[in-house]
Design a protein around this motif. Structure first.
Motif: not given
Length: 148
Positions: A53-59, A63-67, A82-88
């Motif tokens: 299961i891959y859970v991605v934060a909607r907001d 950050l731009d992204f967290r999974m 856990r994967s995170s991105h500061r920028y798009g």
């Protein structure tokens, strides 16, 4: 609800090299969307009943992204990445990889503290599995008397 409260340590540690790409959400539409998450499920290699299961934060602001990724293993959902991105993606070329993304993996830097309780509760409710973490000793109380 804030899913992002650990920016003071962002990028330290980081389990991918400077030239490695950090994962983003799977391709295609999510299987489920809630107020807080977009969720993809896939057949697991190590479980017949519990999916990956891959859970991605909607907001994930700021950050731009967290999974968060959980792997079905037997009757458990193991927290593995856990994967995170500061920028798009369109902004990422303008900053260094160490500033841009952070990936924490099982067997390296990933710990229970990297998974918010709300994410773990969602995974348990969705899969019926117990969430396990890389830094916890598994409960062997129901195992055979023979320990391998």
């Amino acid at each position: 609800m804030s899913l992002i409260d650990d920016l003071d340590s962002y990028g330290e540690p980081n389990d991918v090299g400077p030239d490695d790409k950090a994962p983003r959400e799977p391709r295609g539409s999510p299987d489920t969307t809630t107020e807080d998450f977009r969720v993809w499920t896939f057949p697991a290699e190590s479980s017949e009943s519990i999916p990956d299961i891959y859970v991605v934060a909607r907001d994930p602001d700021p950050l731009d992204f967290r999974m968060w990724i959980f792997a079905g293993r037997g009757e458990e959902a193991a927290f593995v990445l856990r994967s995170s991105h500061r920028y798009g993606p369109e902004e990422a070329d303008e900053v260094s990889a160490s500033e841009c993304c952070e990936v924490l993996m099982e067997g390296q830097s990933l710990r229970k503290t990297h998974c918010p309780e709300s994410v773990a509760r969602y995974v348990e409710a969705t899969t019926g599995a117990t969430v396990t973490y890389p830094d916890e000793t598994p409960d062997r109380s129901d195992d055979s008397v023979i320990q391998y």
